[in-house]
Motif scaffolding. Sequence first.
Motif, PDB file in Angstrom:
ATOM      1  N   GLU A  95       0.831  -1.202   0.000  1.00 43.76           N
ATOM      2  CA  GLU A  95       0.000   0.000   0.000  1.00 43.76           C
ATOM      3  C   GLU A  95       0.871   1.261   0.000  1.00 43.76           C
ATOM      4  OE1 GLU A  95      -3.077   2.500  -0.290  1.00 43.76           O
ATOM      5  OE2 GLU A  95      -3.157   0.335  -0.551  1.00 43.76           O
ATOM      6  N   LEU A  96       1.933   1.263   0.787  1.00 44.55           N
ATOM      7  CA  LEU A  96       2.826   2.428   0.818  1.00 44.55           C
ATOM      8  C   LEU A  96       3.581   2.590  -0.500  1.00 44.55           C
ATOM      9  CD1 LEU A  96       4.269   2.443   4.455  1.00 44.55           C
ATOM     10  CD2 LEU A  96       2.357   3.733   3.503  1.00 44.55           C
ATOM     11  N   ALA A  97       3.905   1.469  -1.148  1.00 43.17           N
ATOM     12  CA  ALA A  97       4.572   1.560  -2.455  1.00 43.17           C
ATOM     13  C   ALA A  97       3.678   2.287  -3.456  1.00 43.17           C
ATOM     14  CB  ALA A  97       4.933   0.166  -2.964  1.00 43.17           C
ATOM     15  N   ARG A  98       2.353   2.094  -3.320  1.00 41.59           N
ATOM     16  CA  ARG A  98       1.396   2.773  -4.217  1.00 41.59           C
ATOM     17  C   ARG A  98       1.125   4.201  -3.760  1.00 41.59           C
ATOM     18  NH1 ARG A  98      -1.120  -2.313  -4.005  1.00 41.59           N
ATOM     19  NH2 ARG A  98      -2.402  -1.643  -2.258  1.00 41.59           N
ATOM     20  N   ALA A  99       0.829   4.357  -2.472  1.00 40.97           N
ATOM     21  CA  ALA A  99       0.345   5.651  -1.972  1.00 40.97           C
ATOM     22  C   ALA A  99       1.459   6.639  -1.633  1.00 40.97           C
ATOM     23  CB  ALA A  99      -0.528   5.426  -0.733  1.00 40.97           C
ATOM     24  N   LEU A 100       2.619   6.134  -1.240  1.00 40.04           N
ATOM     25  CA  LEU A 100       3.703   7.018  -0.795  1.00 40.04           C
ATOM     26  C   LEU A 100       5.051   6.419  -1.242  1.00 40.04           C
ATOM     27  CD1 LEU A 100       3.964   9.637   0.927  1.00 40.04           C
ATOM     28  CD2 LEU A 100       4.339   8.152   2.899  1.00 40.04           C
ATOM     29  N   PRO A 101       5.303   6.401  -2.555  1.00 38.67           N
ATOM     30  CA  PRO A 101       6.501   5.721  -3.061  1.00 38.67           C
ATOM     31  C   PRO A 101       7.822   6.299  -2.552  1.00 38.67           C
ATOM     32  CG  PRO A 101       5.371   6.917  -4.820  1.00 38.67           C
ATOM     33  CD  PRO A 101       4.473   6.969  -3.626  1.00 38.67           C
ATOM     34  N   SER A 102       7.795   7.528  -2.034  1.00 36.62           N
ATOM     35  CA  SER A 102       9.032   8.122  -1.504  1.00 36.62           C
ATOM     36  C   SER A 102       9.420   7.543  -0.141  1.00 36.62           C
ATOM     37  CB  SER A 102       8.866   9.637  -1.372  1.00 36.62           C
ATOM     38  OG  SER A 102       7.823   9.928  -0.453  1.00 36.62           O
ATOM     39  N   CYS A 103       8.508   6.803   0.478  1.00 39.28           N
ATOM     40  CA  CYS A 103       8.753   6.208   1.800  1.00 39.28           C
ATOM     41  C   CYS A 103       9.329   4.798   1.629  1.00 39.28           C
ATOM     42  CB  CYS A 103       7.449   6.160   2.601  1.00 39.28           C
ATOM     43  SG  CYS A 103       7.631   5.383   4.217  1.00 39.28           S
ATOM     44  N   ALA A 104      10.565   4.596   2.076  1.00 38.65           N
ATOM     45  CA  ALA A 104      11.184   3.269   2.038  1.00 38.65           C
ATOM     46  C   ALA A 104      10.664   2.441   3.208  1.00 38.65           C
ATOM     47  CB  ALA A 104      12.700   3.388   2.101  1.00 38.65           C
ATOM     48  N   VAL A 105      10.385   1.165   2.963  1.00 39.52           N
ATOM     49  CA  VAL A 105       9.847   0.301   4.021  1.00 39.52           C
ATOM     50  C   VAL A 105      10.890  -0.722   4.455  1.00 39.52           C
ATOM     51  CG1 VAL A 105       8.064  -1.374   4.640  1.00 39.52           C
ATOM     52  CG2 VAL A 105       7.483   0.581   3.188  1.00 39.52           C
ATOM     53  N   VAL A 106      11.043  -0.843   5.773  1.00 40.84           N
ATOM     54  CA  VAL A 106      11.869  -1.886   6.367  1.00 40.84           C
ATOM     55  C   VAL A 106      10.930  -2.818   7.124  1.00 40.84           C
ATOM     56  CG1 VAL A 106      13.671  -2.437   8.058  1.00 40.84           C
ATOM     57  CG2 VAL A 106      13.872  -0.375   6.637  1.00 40.84           C
ATOM     58  N   ILE A 107      10.947  -4.093   6.768  1.00 43.95           N
ATOM     59  CA  ILE A 107      10.143  -5.096   7.480  1.00 43.95           C
ATOM     60  C   ILE A 107      10.974  -5.614   8.651  1.00 43.95           C
ATOM     61  CG2 ILE A 107       9.094  -7.385   7.346  1.00 43.95           C
ATOM     62  CD1 ILE A 107       7.465  -5.747   5.607  1.00 43.95           C
ATOM     63  N   LEU A 108      10.371  -5.595   9.820  1.00 42.12           N
ATOM     64  CA  LEU A 108      11.008  -6.096  11.034  1.00 42.12           C
ATOM     65  C   LEU A 108      10.202  -7.306  11.484  1.00 42.12           C
ATOM     66  CD1 LEU A 108      13.360  -5.124  12.832  1.00 42.12           C
ATOM     67  CD2 LEU A 108      11.664  -3.951  14.239  1.00 42.12           C
ATOM     68  N   THR A 109      10.859  -8.439  11.707  1.00 44.48           N
ATOM     69  CA  THR A 109      10.094  -9.626  12.030  1.00 44.48           C
ATOM     70  C   THR A 109      10.757 -10.478  13.095  1.00 44.48           C
ATOM     71  OG1 THR A 109       9.128 -11.657  11.128  1.00 44.48           O
ATOM     72  CG2 THR A 109      11.176 -10.899  10.128  1.00 44.48           C
ATOM     73  N   GLY A 110       9.916 -11.104  13.896  1.00 41.41           N
ATOM     74  CA  GLY A 110      10.410 -12.029  14.901  1.00 41.41           C
ATOM     75  C   GLY A 110      10.602 -13.412  14.328  1.00 41.41           C
ATOM     76  N   ARG A 111      10.057 -13.647  13.146  1.00 43.84           N
ATOM     77  CA  ARG A 111      10.082 -14.997  12.581  1.00 43.84           C
ATOM     78  C   ARG A 111      10.235 -14.916  11.069  1.00 43.84           C
ATOM     79  NH1 ARG A 111       5.642 -17.422  10.357  1.00 43.84           N
ATOM     80  NH2 ARG A 111       5.798 -19.674  10.342  1.00 43.84           N
ATOM     81  N   GLY A 112      11.377 -14.470  10.639  1.00 42.27           N
ATOM     82  CA  GLY A 112      11.609 -14.339   9.205  1.00 42.27           C
ATOM     83  C   GLY A 112      11.954 -15.667   8.566  1.00 42.27           C
ATOM     84  N   ARG A 113      11.252 -16.016   7.508  1.00 44.89           N
ATOM     85  CA  ARG A 113      11.522 -17.231   6.748  1.00 44.89           C
ATOM     86  C   ARG A 113      11.725 -16.834   5.291  1.00 44.89           C
ATOM     87  NH1 ARG A 113       9.655 -21.926   9.455  1.00 44.89           N
ATOM     88  NH2 ARG A 113      10.735 -23.011   7.783  1.00 44.89           N
TER      89      ARG A 113
END
Length: 201
Positions: free
Chosen positions: A68-86
Amino acid sequence: MIRVLLADDEELIRDALAALLDLEEDLEVVARTADGVGAVEAARAHRPDVAVVDLQMPGLDGLEVTAELARALPSCAVVILTGRGRPPHLQQALTAGAKGFLPKGSPGGTLADVIRRVYGGSRYVDPALAADALTAPPCPLTPRELEVLRLAEFDTPVAVIARRTNLSPGTVRNHLSAVVAKLGVASRAEAFRVARDNDWL
């Protein structure tokens, strides 16, 4: 200043991350939120440079927020933080548009460094997770076979699966037979376990 949004459904983690990032002279936490819908709304309101989002949140999960942020606010870079990354999570996150993917157990200063990297236009993936992703077996099942297998979890009758997928009972049986054959197992319950353990579902 790099403006940062934090989205995590655990208040303790949100507060700890905010306190950690506030120690950095070039980072400013401009919003905190506990769910995916709130993350999108806060991003639209505050227009952060980087959004740090938990993979699993109520409402919208981290992947949906990223897309959604890639569509609505492409200038915002997203970092996914996870407790269980696979590995499948990593692939899905990058496909959704995430610029960073980081386990919650990473050393304290790593998140600040990753925020700076993605803000500068680079990508960052945890090296151990990247290595796992490179060696993970690819899913041999088609999207339709996965859909049928998901519905077969609790030994759901073929007729029920057929109704839910708008397929004929014969087609559902064919899909389940193909799944069992492709995975080299003896039953659909065993096929479900194999798919779940590999995070294909």
